[in-house]
Design a protein around this motif. Structure first.
Motif, short mmCIF file in Angstrom:
data_model
loop_
_atom_site.label_atom_id
_atom_site.label_comp_id
_atom_site.label_asym_id
_atom_site.label_seq_id
_atom_site.Cartn_x
_atom_site.Cartn_y
_atom_site.Cartn_z
N ILE A 54 0.86 -1.18 0.00
CA ILE A 54 0.00 0.00 0.00
C ILE A 54 0.90 1.23 0.00
O ILE A 54 1.74 1.40 0.89
CB ILE A 54 -0.93 0.01 1.24
CG1 ILE A 54 -1.73 -1.29 1.32
CG2 ILE A 54 -1.82 1.24 1.23
CD1 ILE A 54 -2.60 -1.58 0.13
N PHE A 69 -0.52 7.60 6.10
CA PHE A 69 -0.59 6.16 6.30
C PHE A 69 0.72 5.65 6.89
O PHE A 69 0.74 4.78 7.77
CB PHE A 69 -0.92 5.47 4.97
CG PHE A 69 -0.90 3.97 5.06
CD1 PHE A 69 -1.83 3.29 5.81
CD2 PHE A 69 0.09 3.25 4.41
CE1 PHE A 69 -1.79 1.90 5.91
CE2 PHE A 69 0.14 1.87 4.50
CZ PHE A 69 -0.80 1.19 5.25
N PHE A 152 -7.70 2.73 -4.39
CA PHE A 152 -7.97 1.33 -4.13
C PHE A 152 -8.97 0.73 -5.13
O PHE A 152 -9.31 -0.45 -5.03
CB PHE A 152 -8.50 1.13 -2.71
CG PHE A 152 -7.44 1.31 -1.66
CD1 PHE A 152 -6.48 0.33 -1.44
CD2 PHE A 152 -7.38 2.46 -0.89
CE1 PHE A 152 -5.51 0.48 -0.48
CE2 PHE A 152 -6.41 2.63 0.08
CZ PHE A 152 -5.46 1.64 0.27
N LEU A 161 -10.63 -2.70 4.50
CA LEU A 161 -9.34 -3.26 4.10
C LEU A 161 -8.49 -3.48 5.35
O LEU A 161 -8.43 -2.60 6.22
CB LEU A 161 -8.60 -2.30 3.17
CG LEU A 161 -9.35 -1.83 1.93
CD1 LEU A 161 -8.60 -0.68 1.27
CD2 LEU A 161 -9.53 -2.97 0.96
N ILE A 163 -4.65 -4.11 6.46
CA ILE A 163 -3.28 -3.99 5.97
C ILE A 163 -2.36 -4.48 7.09
O ILE A 163 -2.47 -4.03 8.24
CB ILE A 163 -2.99 -2.53 5.58
CG1 ILE A 163 -3.98 -2.13 4.48
CG2 ILE A 163 -1.55 -2.37 5.11
CD1 ILE A 163 -4.16 -0.66 4.29
N ASN A 168 1.30 -4.28 3.65
CA ASN A 168 0.71 -5.00 2.52
C ASN A 168 -0.77 -5.29 2.76
O ASN A 168 -1.17 -5.58 3.90
CB ASN A 168 1.44 -6.33 2.29
CG ASN A 168 2.89 -6.12 1.93
OD1 ASN A 168 3.22 -5.25 1.14
ND2 ASN A 168 3.77 -6.93 2.52
N LEU A 169 -1.54 -5.24 1.69
CA LEU A 169 -2.95 -5.61 1.78
C LEU A 169 -3.02 -7.06 2.22
O LEU A 169 -2.46 -7.95 1.58
CB LEU A 169 -3.65 -5.42 0.43
CG LEU A 169 -5.13 -5.82 0.39
CD1 LEU A 169 -5.95 -4.97 1.36
CD2 LEU A 169 -5.66 -5.70 -1.03
N TYR A 172 -9.76 -8.19 3.02
CA TYR A 172 -10.75 -7.13 2.88
C TYR A 172 -12.15 -7.71 2.94
O TYR A 172 -12.35 -8.92 2.78
CB TYR A 172 -10.57 -6.36 1.58
CG TYR A 172 -10.66 -7.23 0.35
CD1 TYR A 172 -11.86 -7.46 -0.28
CD2 TYR A 172 -9.52 -7.84 -0.15
CE1 TYR A 172 -11.95 -8.28 -1.38
CE2 TYR A 172 -9.59 -8.66 -1.26
CZ TYR A 172 -10.81 -8.88 -1.87
OH TYR A 172 -10.88 -9.71 -2.96
#
Length: 193
Positions: A54, A69, A152, A161, A163, A168-169, A172
């Motif tokens: 991300i 973020f 996104f 979501l 993370i 990293n994702l 979700y």
């Protein structure tokens, strides 16, 4: 009205109803096909072996205080995108308010509640009014211009979501979710090394 005119009108209405039903059925089938294709794409993302990093992005609260973020590096982060006009968003909001309190106390994750503020259907003022009316206490950030949603690829709400601490994702939920589901995703994300 003559009997022949009445029969004509009944036939016209029947034809219109059949045509409308047919068009609705075609549109619904197309929508279902689009949704299935989207789910396939989502499933591919979930099963991807390559982590999806991300990128850093900025969020602003009601008073335009900025957070990045990247400020939450090393922590599991839950992003919840919502709008006050969205019934499923409103339905899940009490559980997200509880999650926020739990996360602040336990430190197991950080909740970033992101209002999708398009400036027309949703404004900062309508969102704030909704939050105050329902006595929600979580910190809320505003995605003015829907740049986060676009980043996104989000086209409908709500979306949650998760993370992982590596940025990293991890997982979700598309559509309305529950506190229990989010906690399960967070628990698994916290196991990532």
């Amino acid at each position: 009205m003559k009997k022949s005119n009445l029969v004509t009108w009944v036939l016209v209405l029947a034809i219109l109803l059949i045509g409308t039903s047919y068009a609705y059925g075609k549109a619904k089938n197309n929508f279902d096909a689009d949704a299935a294709a989207e789910q396939k794409t989502d499933a591919q993302v979930k099963s991807s072996e390559e982590p999806i990093a991300i990128p850093d992005f900025a969020l602003y609260d009601y008073d335009t205080n900025k957070v990045n973020f990247s400020d939450f590096a090393g922590k599991t982060v839950v992003l919840n995108l919502w709008a006050s006009w969205c019934p499923p968003c409103k339905a899940e909001m009490p559980e997200f308010n509880e999650l926020d309190k739990q996360f602040k106390q336990s430190g197991e994750a950080v909740l970033l509640s992101i209002n999708s503020t398009d400036g027309q259907q949703e404004t900062k003022e309508t969102a704030l009014e909704f939050l105050k009316k329902n006595q929600y206490t979580m910190d809320v950030y505003y995605d003015e211009g829907l740049t986060i949603a676009a980043m996104f690829g989000i086209r409908s709400m709500p979306v949650t979501l998760v993370i992982d601490k590596n940025g990293n994702l991890f997982d979700y939920a598309m559509g309305q979710t529950t506190k229990e589901v989010v906690l399960q995703m967070v628990t698994k994300a916290n196991e990532v090394k």
